[in-house]
Design a protein around this motif. Structure first.
Motif, PDB file in Angstrom:
ATOM      1  N   GLN A 134      -6.747  -6.043  11.474  1.00 53.66           N
ATOM      2  CA  GLN A 134      -7.264  -5.646  10.166  1.00 53.66           C
ATOM      3  C   GLN A 134      -6.638  -4.336   9.695  1.00 53.66           C
ATOM      4  OE1 GLN A 134      -8.456  -6.501   7.315  1.00 53.66           O
ATOM      5  NE2 GLN A 134     -10.634  -6.734   7.685  1.00 53.66           N
ATOM      6  N   LEU A 135      -6.517  -3.349  10.592  1.00 54.44           N
ATOM      7  CA  LEU A 135      -5.889  -2.079  10.227  1.00 54.44           C
ATOM      8  C   LEU A 135      -4.421  -2.272   9.858  1.00 54.44           C
ATOM      9  CD1 LEU A 135      -7.548   0.305  12.835  1.00 54.44           C
ATOM     10  CD2 LEU A 135      -7.924   0.286  10.357  1.00 54.44           C
ATOM     11  N   GLN A 136      -3.728  -3.157  10.571  1.00 61.48           N
ATOM     12  CA  GLN A 136      -2.334  -3.456  10.219  1.00 61.48           C
ATOM     13  C   GLN A 136      -2.248  -4.049   8.813  1.00 61.48           C
ATOM     14  OE1 GLN A 136      -1.522  -5.890  13.703  1.00 61.48           O
ATOM     15  NE2 GLN A 136      -0.049  -4.382  14.456  1.00 61.48           N
ATOM     16  N   GLN A 137      -3.155  -4.955   8.484  1.00 62.94           N
ATOM     17  CA  GLN A 137      -3.169  -5.564   7.147  1.00 62.94           C
ATOM     18  C   GLN A 137      -3.470  -4.522   6.070  1.00 62.94           C
ATOM     19  OE1 GLN A 137      -6.068  -8.689   7.454  1.00 62.94           O
ATOM     20  NE2 GLN A 137      -4.620 -10.126   8.395  1.00 62.94           N
ATOM     21  N   ILE A 138      -4.424  -3.646   6.352  1.00 58.48           N
ATOM     22  CA  ILE A 138      -4.785  -2.612   5.380  1.00 58.48           C
ATOM     23  C   ILE A 138      -3.596  -1.690   5.121  1.00 58.48           C
ATOM     24  CG2 ILE A 138      -6.191  -0.529   5.023  1.00 58.48           C
ATOM     25  CD1 ILE A 138      -8.439  -2.062   6.580  1.00 58.48           C
ATOM     26  N   PHE A 139      -2.934  -1.238   6.179  1.00 56.20           N
ATOM     27  CA  PHE A 139      -1.812  -0.313   5.989  1.00 56.20           C
ATOM     28  C   PHE A 139      -0.576  -1.004   5.436  1.00 56.20           C
ATOM     29  CE2 PHE A 139      -4.495   2.774   7.853  1.00 56.20           C
ATOM     30  CZ  PHE A 139      -4.013   3.981   7.380  1.00 56.20           C
ATOM     31  N   SER A 140      -0.405  -2.279   5.697  1.00 57.86           N
ATOM     32  CA  SER A 140       0.683  -3.041   5.075  1.00 57.86           C
ATOM     33  C   SER A 140       0.436  -3.166   3.573  1.00 57.86           C
ATOM     34  CB  SER A 140       0.788  -4.423   5.721  1.00 57.86           C
ATOM     35  OG  SER A 140       1.785  -5.180   5.092  1.00 57.86           O
ATOM     36  N   TYR A 141      -0.786  -3.462   3.197  1.00 54.16           N
ATOM     37  CA  TYR A 141      -1.150  -3.536   1.789  1.00 54.16           C
ATOM     38  C   TYR A 141      -0.956  -2.178   1.118  1.00 54.16           C
ATOM     39  CZ  TYR A 141      -3.907  -4.193  -2.440  1.00 54.16           C
ATOM     40  OH  TYR A 141      -4.307  -4.249  -3.756  1.00 54.16           O
ATOM     41  N   ARG A 142      -1.425  -1.139   1.786  1.00 55.63           N
ATOM     42  CA  ARG A 142      -1.326   0.228   1.268  1.00 55.63           C
ATOM     43  C   ARG A 142       0.146   0.596   1.044  1.00 55.63           C
ATOM     44  NH1 ARG A 142      -5.517   4.382   3.836  1.00 55.63           N
ATOM     45  NH2 ARG A 142      -6.844   2.874   2.808  1.00 55.63           N
ATOM     46  N   GLU A 143       0.994   0.261   2.013  1.00 49.52           N
ATOM     47  CA  GLU A 143       2.431   0.544   1.896  1.00 49.52           C
ATOM     48  C   GLU A 143       3.006  -0.133   0.654  1.00 49.52           C
ATOM     49  OE1 GLU A 143       6.182  -1.307   4.178  1.00 49.52           O
ATOM     50  OE2 GLU A 143       4.881  -0.111   5.468  1.00 49.52           O
ATOM     51  N   LYS A 144       2.714  -1.416   0.473  1.00 52.46           N
ATOM     52  CA  LYS A 144       3.237  -2.164  -0.680  1.00 52.46           C
ATOM     53  C   LYS A 144       2.698  -1.609  -1.991  1.00 52.46           C
ATOM     54  CE  LYS A 144       3.827  -6.341   1.984  1.00 52.46           C
ATOM     55  NZ  LYS A 144       3.107  -7.475   2.526  1.00 52.46           N
ATOM     56  N   LYS A 145       1.414  -1.278  -2.016  1.00 50.49           N
ATOM     57  CA  LYS A 145       0.806  -0.765  -3.238  1.00 50.49           C
ATOM     58  C   LYS A 145       1.397   0.596  -3.618  1.00 50.49           C
ATOM     59  CE  LYS A 145      -2.177  -1.754  -6.349  1.00 50.49           C
ATOM     60  NZ  LYS A 145      -1.934  -2.874  -7.242  1.00 50.49           N
ATOM     61  N   LEU A 146       1.603   1.462  -2.631  1.00 54.14           N
ATOM     62  CA  LEU A 146       2.188   2.776  -2.910  1.00 54.14           C
ATOM     63  C   LEU A 146       3.635   2.655  -3.380  1.00 54.14           C
ATOM     64  CD1 LEU A 146       0.581   4.823  -0.011  1.00 54.14           C
ATOM     65  CD2 LEU A 146       0.123   5.084  -2.466  1.00 54.14           C
ATOM     66  N   ILE A 147       4.371   1.693  -2.840  1.00 51.43           N
ATOM     67  CA  ILE A 147       5.744   1.454  -3.312  1.00 51.43           C
ATOM     68  C   ILE A 147       5.714   0.984  -4.765  1.00 51.43           C
ATOM     69  CG2 ILE A 147       7.753  -0.073  -3.072  1.00 51.43           C
ATOM     70  CD1 ILE A 147       7.352   0.184  -0.002  1.00 51.43           C
ATOM     71  N   GLU A 148       4.768   0.108  -5.103  1.00 54.46           N
ATOM     72  CA  GLU A 148       4.612  -0.340  -6.496  1.00 54.46           C
ATOM     73  C   GLU A 148       4.352   0.845  -7.418  1.00 54.46           C
ATOM     74  OE1 GLU A 148       1.544  -3.233  -7.315  1.00 54.46           O
ATOM     75  OE2 GLU A 148       2.226  -4.492  -5.652  1.00 54.46           O
ATOM     76  N   LEU A 149       3.515   1.751  -6.969  1.00 57.45           N
ATOM     77  CA  LEU A 149       3.124   2.897  -7.796  1.00 57.45           C
ATOM     78  C   LEU A 149       4.208   3.960  -7.893  1.00 57.45           C
ATOM     79  CD1 LEU A 149      -0.527   3.341  -6.492  1.00 57.45           C
ATOM     80  CD2 LEU A 149       0.140   2.574  -8.786  1.00 57.45           C
ATOM     81  N   PHE A 150       4.880   4.243  -6.777  1.00 60.60           N
ATOM     82  CA  PHE A 150       5.771   5.404  -6.715  1.00 60.60           C
ATOM     83  C   PHE A 150       7.227   5.087  -6.405  1.00 60.60           C
ATOM     84  CE2 PHE A 150       1.594   7.110  -5.074  1.00 60.60           C
ATOM     85  CZ  PHE A 150       1.229   7.689  -6.275  1.00 60.60           C
ATOM     86  N   GLY A 151       7.549   3.874  -5.996  1.00 65.23           N
ATOM     87  CA  GLY A 151       8.905   3.561  -5.564  1.00 65.23           C
ATOM     88  C   GLY A 151       9.088   3.978  -4.118  1.00 65.23           C
ATOM     89  N   THR A 152      10.312   3.936  -3.658  1.00 67.06           N
ATOM     90  CA  THR A 152      10.590   4.321  -2.281  1.00 67.06           C
ATOM     91  C   THR A 152      11.887   5.113  -2.222  1.00 67.06           C
ATOM     92  OG1 THR A 152      10.726   3.519  -0.006  1.00 67.06           O
ATOM     93  CG2 THR A 152      11.794   2.166  -1.677  1.00 67.06           C
ATOM     94  N   LEU A 153      11.980   6.024  -1.294  1.00 65.83           N
ATOM     95  CA  LEU A 153      13.220   6.766  -1.105  1.00 65.83           C
ATOM     96  C   LEU A 153      14.256   5.830  -0.496  1.00 65.83           C
ATOM     97  CD1 LEU A 153      12.056  10.201   0.339  1.00 65.83           C
ATOM     98  CD2 LEU A 153      13.014   9.742  -1.901  1.00 65.83           C
TER      99      LEU A 153
END
Length: 165
Positions: A134-153
């Motif tokens: 569950q924690l892996q799923q939450i942080f995977s979702y969080r990673e994708k959502k933050l990339i959507e919001l801010f992009g990635t280096l």
């Protein structure tokens, strides 16, 4: 007593000030939490992050199970880091450190979570099957959502590690 630790790092092409503005607003936690978890803030999201702040919410970590979770923001160094600790909720221990660091071209956000599962041996057996997944799923979702919001280096790193003690 078995303790676990999750470490996650992610880099974004934004300023530390923009990263802090996003993270210091408790309302944004709903944005980076998977919808299927039914996350709802009940109170404590009416002002930016401060030491002593209590945030109450409900969450459904597993289908058919909803729990109330109460966290306290225990430490804040504006623009650098904050710590939230569970006061009531599903974990026997939850201590979550959030760090922001300027890097070339943007910012690196790092999460370090120390946690303990209740229910003794049953909790330890459930960790790899339910909790860690569950924690892996939450942080995977969080990673994708933050990339959507801010992009990635372009040369930015993304990491997710679990350890147990």
């Amino acid at each position: 007593m078995k303790l676990y630790q999750l470490q996650a790092k992610q880099s974004f092409p934004i300023t530390p000030e923009a990263a802090w503005a996003f993270l210091a607003d408790p309302k944004n936690l709903k944005i980076i939490t998977p919808e299927h978890m039914g996350f709802e803030i009940l109170s404590g999201d009416d002002r930016p992050m401060f030491s002593g702040q209590i945030i109450q919410y409900t969450v459904s970590p597993f289908k058919g199970y909803t729990t109330k979770w109460v966290t306290e923001i225990t430490h804040v160094q504006e623009g650098k880091y904050f710590v939230d600790e569970q006061r009531f909720g599903p974990y026997a221990l939850w201590h979550h450190k959030h760090f922001i660091k300027a890097v070339e071209g943007g910012v690196e956000m790092e999460d370090i979570i120390d946690y303990k599962i209740p229910f003794g041996i049953f909790g330890r057996l459930a960790h790899p099957i339910l909790v860690k997944r569950q924690l892996q799923q939450i942080f995977s979702y969080r990673e994708k959502k933050l990339i959507e919001l801010f992009g990635t280096l372009e040369n930015g790193s993304r990491e997710l590690h679990f350890r147990s003690f």
